[in-house]
Scaffold this motif. Structure first.
Motif, PDB file in Angstrom:
ATOM      1  N   UNK A 190       0.789  -1.275   0.068  1.00  0.00           N
ATOM      2  CA  UNK A 190      -0.194   0.003   0.156  1.00  0.00           C
ATOM      3  C   UNK A 190       1.032   1.238  -0.195  1.00  0.00           C
ATOM      4  N   UNK A 191       1.916   1.416   0.766  1.00  0.00           N
ATOM      5  CA  UNK A 191       2.742   2.429   0.989  1.00  0.00           C
ATOM      6  C   UNK A 191       3.585   2.554  -0.380  1.00  0.00           C
ATOM      7  N   UNK A 192       4.107   1.491  -1.180  1.00  0.00           N
ATOM      8  CA  UNK A 192       4.654   1.544  -2.265  1.00  0.00           C
ATOM      9  C   UNK A 192       3.651   2.135  -3.445  1.00  0.00           C
ATOM     10  N   UNK A 193       2.477   1.687  -3.550  1.00  0.00           N
ATOM     11  CA  UNK A 193       1.440   2.040  -4.611  1.00  0.00           C
ATOM     12  C   UNK A 193       1.408   3.580  -4.090  1.00  0.00           C
ATOM     13  N   UNK A 194       1.183   4.128  -2.789  1.00  0.00           N
ATOM     14  CA  UNK A 194       1.142   5.224  -2.513  1.00  0.00           C
ATOM     15  C   UNK A 194       2.411   6.406  -3.034  1.00  0.00           C
ATOM     16  N   UNK A 195       3.486   5.807  -2.835  1.00  0.00           N
ATOM     17  CA  UNK A 195       4.577   6.331  -3.467  1.00  0.00           C
ATOM     18  C   UNK A 195       4.528   6.743  -4.806  1.00  0.00           C
ATOM     19  N   UNK A 196       4.403   5.700  -5.682  1.00  0.00           N
ATOM     20  CA  UNK A 196       4.374   5.886  -7.129  1.00  0.00           C
ATOM     21  C   UNK A 196       3.323   6.859  -7.468  1.00  0.00           C
ATOM     22  N   UNK A 197       2.076   6.891  -6.627  1.00  0.00           N
ATOM     23  CA  UNK A 197       1.064   7.906  -7.104  1.00  0.00           C
ATOM     24  C   UNK A 197       1.535   9.394  -6.683  1.00  0.00           C
ATOM     25  N   UNK A 198       2.030   9.617  -5.665  1.00  0.00           N
ATOM     26  CA  UNK A 198       2.664  10.961  -5.323  1.00  0.00           C
ATOM     27  C   UNK A 198       3.498  11.395  -6.284  1.00  0.00           C
ATOM     28  N   UNK A 199       4.482  10.454  -6.713  1.00  0.00           N
ATOM     29  CA  UNK A 199       5.835  10.659  -7.717  1.00  0.00           C
ATOM     30  C   UNK A 199       5.078  10.905  -9.195  1.00  0.00           C
ATOM     31  N   UNK A 200       3.982  10.719  -9.451  1.00  0.00           N
ATOM     32  CA  UNK A 200       3.223  10.585 -10.740  1.00  0.00           C
ATOM     33  C   UNK A 200       2.811  12.001 -11.038  1.00  0.00           C
ATOM     34  N   UNK A 201       3.264  12.941 -11.808  1.00  0.00           N
ATOM     35  CA  UNK A 201       2.738  14.303 -12.098  1.00  0.00           C
ATOM     36  C   UNK A 201       1.002  14.229 -12.436  1.00  0.00           C
ATOM     37  N   UNK A 202       0.942  12.987 -12.763  1.00  0.00           N
ATOM     38  CA  UNK A 202      -0.609  12.973 -13.190  1.00  0.00           C
ATOM     39  C   UNK A 202      -1.397  12.338 -12.285  1.00  0.00           C
TER      40      UNK A 202
END
Length: 439
Positions: free
Chosen positions: A395-407
């Protein structure tokens, strides 16, 4: 230089007798905490306070303005009767788009699992109280390990691309450092009351990067699954019921049983769109979770706060049960005896947690999510054979991917269920060894 002004955390410190001297001891507490951005013109070389003839000093980067505390200035004793004074901890983070992801608690149980997931994607900076414990991860993943003890007032400074907290941050020290610097931030560790306060703290600071509060059960996985099921139904749901089966053989970190500290406190949920107060460990049900009939009872979790607001769900409830019937019986017996009422304080923490914290060799993490509304019920059961630490880390990893994705996220406070495409997250779980069972 950071993108924005430094943020000074004003943390309560207590003075205790130590022979003929007085020494300052950091207190982890939810109360008496203030944060404020400060201007460079307020810079001061040293913070020092006096108390009954004893002089206490501490390094700080800035003087502190506390507009809500009339007459209190940086370096003055506050609330002498309770022997409390103010110490400024000037943690400074700088946003570096090419820098490492900072994992606070990066070599703990969940932190180590998150490091395994994140290492192929970004350089990593792992922090904690005892950096030597991260040596294996340094050798395996080339991560950098540094000391950052959140109870130690020594300032921490780093240039990072994002921050994720995998350990408790009771005075919002990590949160304020990240938000003040405009660094994307993910949190997966807060119970509901602490998350509520952290949301207010972040909102007041006007974030310039995404701030993802993903402390719903298993790092926000439950919320994303609920959002995906609701999307399948056209975006409408009357109720969401979440049932968790805790495997007593699982390898769990000590923070995983933090919810035990909340079992003596009633909490608010939404029922039919209206607020109602319920008690933990009540309203039992028998739920089929991955083929096992499990007795589950109410617990306080953050998704019960956020889902009614973010997805307009009228009723949300989360319940917890155990792979061992004896554990369930012991927990309910402890409640009946009043342990969670008269044993709320720090003195009884070890007793409360001993009821459940006995980590084993490994077990499954199993969660069932039922969404009801017009047209009947839509369900999914998530099973992670690598256990709850791995599922929380995912869950944390998927959250990191989201906040680091400009879109993926705009600046500001957000939640896992507000992912722009929650169905894609549900479809991706098998890629990480997590089963999704549908009925």
């Amino acid at each position: 230089m950071p993108d924005g002004p430094a943020v000074t955390v004003i943390a309560p410190m207590r003075i205790a007798a130590a022979g003929s001297r007085r020494r300052a001891i950091a207190r982890s507490t939810e109360h008496q905490v203030s944060t404020t951005p400060v201007a460079p013109r307020l810079r001061c070389p040293r913070l020092a306070v006096s108390w009954r003839g004893y002089r206490l000093g501490g390094r700080c980067a800035h003087a502190v303005a506390i507009p809500s505390c009339r007459g209190v200035r940086a370096g003055t004793v506050n609330n002498i009767g309770q022997m409390t004074y103010i110490l400024a901890m000037a943690d400074t983070l700088t946003r570096d788009h090419e820098g490492p992801v900072l994992i606070v608690g990066g070599y703990g149980t969940v932190g180590s699992a998150l490091t395994e997931l994140a290492a192929p994607h970004w350089p990593l900076l792992l922090t904690g109280r005892n950096p030597e414990k991260g040596a294996v991860l340094v050798d395996k993943h080339g991560a950098t390990v540094r000391r950052w003890d959140l109870t130690d007032p020594a300032p921490f400074r780093a240039a990072v691309r994002a921050v994720i907290g995998t350990v408790n941050d009771p005075i919002d020290r990590v949160l304020t450092a990240a938000v003040g610097a405009g660094v994307p931030y993910v949190d997966i560790t807060r119970w509901t009351s602490r998350m509520t306060r952290a949301i207010a703290v972040a909102a007041v600071m006007k974030p310039r990067a995404p701030v993802l509060f993903s402390s719903a059960w298993m790092g926000g996985i439950t919320s994303v699954v609920a959002a995906a099921l609701i999307a399948e139904r056209g975006g409408a749901a009357a109720s969401v019921d979440i049932a968790v089966r805790w495997d007593m053989n699982d390898m769990a970190g000590i923070d995983s049983v933090d919810f035990m500290d909340r079992l003596g406190y009633d909490y608010e949920v939404r029922r039919g769109g209206l607020p109602v107060t319920v008690a933990p460990l009540t309203d039992p049900r028998i739920v089929n979770i991955a083929g096992s009939r499990t007795k589950v009872v109410r617990i306080d979790t953050p998704e019960q706060l956020t889902l009614p607001i973010t997805l307009d769900v009228g009723t949300v409830s989360t319940r917890l049960g155990f792979s061992s019937g004896a554990a369930t019986t012991a927990l309910l017996a402890a409640k009946k005896a009043g342990l969670f009422r008269w044993g709320k304080g720090d003195r009884w923490t070890s007793v409360r947690r001993s009821l459940l914290y006995s980590p084993g060799e490994g077990g499954n993490a199993e969660i069932r999510v039922d969404v009801d509304g017009e047209g009947g019920r839509t369900s999914a059961t998530v099973v992670d054979p690598r256990g709850q630490a791995h599922l929380t880390a995912l869950g944390g990893f998927l959250g990191l991917r989201r906040v680091l994705d400009p879109t993926g996220s705009e600046p500001g406070v957000t939640y896992p269920e507000l992912h722009p495409d929650p169905a894609s997250i549900l479809r991706s779980l098998p890629e990480h060894g997590v089963e999704v069972l549908r009925e």
